[in-house]
Design a protein around this motif. Structure first.
Motif: not given
Length: 77
Positions: A19-20, A22-24, A26-27, A30-32, A34-35
């Motif tokens: 997840c970390l 993927k969060a990096k 994306t934006s 979507t990033s939220t 994954w975070t």
């Protein structure tokens, strides 16, 4: 039972690492998401590791937990 909890904790470690990553990548929303998945997985993994160490020695539990996480993360990557 402690070994089962430890294995599940290791799998959630793979989850929070993934997840970390993927969060990096994306934006935005979507990033939220994954975070959020990172924090949920991290919390579950740490709690299960804590429960497993109530029965298993800390050194053994940590080594297994880290090993599962390392191998799983490499396989996911």
């Amino acid at each position: 039972m402690a070994w089962i909890l430890l294995i599940i904790a290791g799998l959630f470690e793979v989850g929070f690492t993934s997840c970390l990553s993927k969060a990096k990548e994306t934006s935005g929303v979507t990033s939220t998401i994954w975070t959020l998945g990172f924090f949920v997985s991290l919390t579950i993994s740490m709690y299960l590791l804590y429960k497993a160490t109530q029965t298993l020695p800390m050194g053994t539990a940590y080594a297994v937990w880290t090993g599962i996480g390392a191998v799983g993360t490499v396989l996911m990557g």
